[in-house]
Design a protein around this motif. Structure first.
Motif, PDB file in Angstrom:
ATOM      1  N   SER A 143       0.720  -1.332  -0.255  1.00  0.00           N
ATOM      2  CA  SER A 143       0.562  -0.126   0.038  1.00  0.00           C
ATOM      3  C   SER A 143       1.219   0.796   0.390  1.00  0.00           C
ATOM      4  O   SER A 143       0.546   2.088  -0.347  1.00  0.00           O
ATOM      5  N   MET A 144       2.341   1.383   0.596  1.00  0.00           N
ATOM      6  CA  MET A 144       3.559   2.393   0.366  1.00  0.00           C
ATOM      7  C   MET A 144       3.389   3.159  -1.097  1.00  0.00           C
ATOM      8  O   MET A 144       3.736   1.620  -1.810  1.00  0.00           O
ATOM      9  N   PRO A 145       3.321   4.319  -1.052  1.00  0.00           N
ATOM     10  CA  PRO A 145       4.546   4.862  -2.848  1.00  0.00           C
ATOM     11  C   PRO A 145       5.975   4.092  -3.082  1.00  0.00           C
ATOM     12  O   PRO A 145       6.103   3.932  -2.067  1.00  0.00           O
ATOM     13  N   ARG A 146       5.356   4.077  -4.525  1.00  0.00           N
ATOM     14  CA  ARG A 146       6.468   3.745  -4.802  1.00  0.00           C
ATOM     15  C   ARG A 146       7.411   4.770  -6.252  1.00  0.00           C
ATOM     16  O   ARG A 146       6.823   4.814  -6.613  1.00  0.00           O
ATOM     17  N   HIS A 147       8.038   4.761  -5.321  1.00  0.00           N
ATOM     18  CA  HIS A 147       9.308   6.451  -5.824  1.00  0.00           C
ATOM     19  C   HIS A 147      10.645   6.011  -6.225  1.00  0.00           C
ATOM     20  O   HIS A 147      10.697   4.451  -6.369  1.00  0.00           O
TER      21      HIS A 147
END
Length: 251
Positions: A143-147
């Motif tokens: 669920s965490m943003p992919r950077h």
């Protein structure tokens, strides 16, 4: 190449680091995976290509049958040494440390391994957590943003060299990846907290302020990063890491 005990800088179970005329020589034990040596070399070169000023890789070689990396030497003290000697100026040192981390994270490195993939693989392979715990951690990670920001993976004051002119440079890019800056900050926080909670709290306060990041967002990464570190199976740190996995409530 002659390696003398008097020139030994660091000794670990899997490597020894020497200072020589050719540069800093990292020599790995015979059973250390050859792929890991070449991966560290490749990571270092990829970081060089971002334009960040780091000690450059000079050579991959063998010494007495053991694989070794020869890296440009930068004379100076580690920031860790300076923080210990001059505790009164800890906040100034920590501020400079965070500024340097943000400079690293301002770079993108889209050819490096993806941090989220590395974390997921480590958590999937954990035997000390049951299937439910692993599922909850992997669900949170997904669920965490992919950077694609440049992440060091082991960003701590012992990996920062302060040269005589005050310039700081970052060493040891074995764990470099592309990913979320707050995940890398969570790792740094844990490295501080293992030995000194006061420094850990100061670090996180400054990181969040300078990066305009909510503390709660970095904290969401803590159980994920702590679980991934369990994969190293360092007994001394196991209870400490389990505390960070257990203390956070899963959403």
């Amino acid at each position: 190449m002659k390696l003398e005990k008097k020139n030994l800088i660091v000794e670990r179970p899997y490597k020894s680091v020497y200072k020589t005329e050719e540069g800093v020589v990292k020599i790995f034990v015979t059973d250390h995976p050859k792929s890991a040596v070449f991966n560290e070399a490749l990571n270092t070169v990829k970081v060089e290509e971002t334009g960040l000023d780091i000690p450059k890789l000079k050579e991959v070689t063998q010494i007495n049958g053991e694989w070794a990396l020869v890296i440009e030497n930068r004379e100076g003290k580690t920031l860790e040494e300076m923080m210990k000697i001059d505790r009164a100026n800890l906040e100034k040192y920590m501020s400079d440390f965070v500024d340097l981390q943000l400079k690293v994270q301002s770079k993108t490195a889209e050819t490096l391994p993806k941090l989220k993939d590395k974390l997921a693989n480590k958590i999937r392979n954990l035997k000390v957590l049951d299937a439910t715990e692993r599922y909850e951690l992997l669900t949170r990670l997904e669920s965490m943003p992919r950077h694609t920001k440049l992440c060091h993976g082991d960003f701590n004051p012992s990996n920062v060299i302060v040269e005589k002119n005050g310039k700081m440079t970052v060493i040891d890019w074995a764990h470099a990846s592309q990913g979320n800056a707050s995940a890398d900050a969570a790792m740094t926080y844990l490295l501080f907290a293992l030995h000194d909670q006061e420094s850990a709290d100061l670090y996180l306060k400054l990181f969040c302020k300078k990066s305009d990041t909510a503390r709660q967002y970095v904290e969401q990464w803590l159980p994920i990063v702590a679980a991934a570190e369990l994969e190293k199976d360092i007994r001394l740190e196991k209870d400490f890491l389990m505390k960070w996995i257990d203390v956070m409530e899963y959403e």
